[in-house]
Motif scaffolding. Sequence first.
Motif, PDB file in Angstrom:
ATOM      1  N   ARG A 131      -5.176  10.046  -6.260  1.00 23.05           N
ATOM      2  CA  ARG A 131      -4.423  10.552  -6.775  1.00 23.05           C
ATOM      3  C   ARG A 131      -3.768  12.137  -5.930  1.00 23.05           C
ATOM      4  O   ARG A 131      -4.823  12.214  -5.417  1.00 23.05           O
ATOM      5  N   ASN A 195       1.100   4.563  -9.311  1.00 25.54           N
ATOM      6  CA  ASN A 195       1.638   6.310  -8.025  1.00 25.54           C
ATOM      7  C   ASN A 195       2.422   6.822  -7.277  1.00 25.54           C
ATOM      8  O   ASN A 195       2.331   7.511  -6.028  1.00 25.54           O
ATOM      9  N   ASP A 222      -2.564   0.802 -11.633  1.00 23.83           N
ATOM     10  CA  ASP A 222      -3.015   2.405 -10.605  1.00 23.83           C
ATOM     11  C   ASP A 222      -3.685   2.397  -9.128  1.00 23.83           C
ATOM     12  O   ASP A 222      -3.887   3.874  -8.661  1.00 23.83           O
TER      13      ASP A 222
END
Length: 305
Positions: A131, A195, A222
Motif C-alpha cells: 500500500r 496495486n 491485492d
Amino acid sequence: MPDRLEAMSVLLSVVDAGSLSAASRNLGLPLATVSRKVSELESHLGTRLFQRAGRGLILTETGEAYVASCRRILEDVAEAERTAAGEFKAPKGSLTITAPVVFGRLHVLPVITEFLKTYPEIDVRLIQSDRLIDLPEEHVDLAVRIGKLPDSSLVFRSVGEVRQVICGSPAYLEERGAPASPDDLRLHDCITFENLMSVKSWTFRMGQSEISAPIRSRLVVDTAEAAIDAAVGGLGLARVLSYQVRTLISEGRLRTVLDDAEQDPWPISLVYPSRGLMALKVRAFLDFAASRLKDRLGRPGTVAP
C-alpha cells in the motif's frame, strides 16, 4: 501548556484506538481519566470533537481538523526534544521505514540488519506493505518506492531500476501457447495485481510508441505474491516485477513472454519528507542504504531474471 499537550496526546490515542476504553487500556490510564481529558479539550475549544455513535466514536469535521493539528504540534515538540537531546549531533533514536513486501524481504531487510549492527543507538521499525503509505500522516521517516514518483513534497534518491515482466508456468504456455504480440493477450487468461496495474489492459512499448492491449482478468489480487502463486499454479499470465520472480524463473517454474515489448524499467527510490533540518538517524540510513541497495540491484541476475 504541558496539561494541554498531555490532553492532545490522549485525544490522539483515543482516535487511533477507536474508543475511550481501548485508549484507556493502551495508555494504562483509568477510563474516567481518558474521558475527562477529552471532555476538558472540548470544553476549552467550545465544540464537540466526537459524535457518539452506536459503533463507537466518530470525529466531527472540527474534530478531524483539530486532530490533524495535534499530530503536527506533538511531532514538532518531539523533534525539538530530539534536537535538545542531541539526535542532530549523533545518529540515534527510532527510525520508521516502509518498503514493498517482497522487495523489503529480499533487499531492504538485509541492509537494515547490517545498518543496525553498525549503529547500535538506532532502532528500526520496518513496515512491509504494498500500500502507498502517506509518510507524514503515518509518521514514517523514509520509504522505498518502486515506480515513477508523483510530484509531491517528498525528496528522493534513486538506487536502481526494475523490469515489469509477464510470465506463466511452462504447463500453461504449453497448453495455450506463448503470445507473440500484445494483441494475443486477448486469447489468454490473465492474473492482475491491482496495486500495480489496470485490471482491463496492459501497456507496452513498441518502438517509440506506447500501446495498450486489452486483457481478461480471470483473477484479480491485492498482493504480488498471490499473483505469482496463481501463475505458478497454471491459472494464466501474470505481470509482476522482475525481482519477485527471479528465483522461480531460474528454477524453470515460470517463463517470461513478450520481453521485446516491455515498458521502460521502473525506478527504485528512497524517499523522505522534506522538513528542513534532517535528523542524523535519517541521513545515516540514507547514506548507508543507498550505496548498498545500488550494489545489490546492480549484481547480475539480482533484479532482472
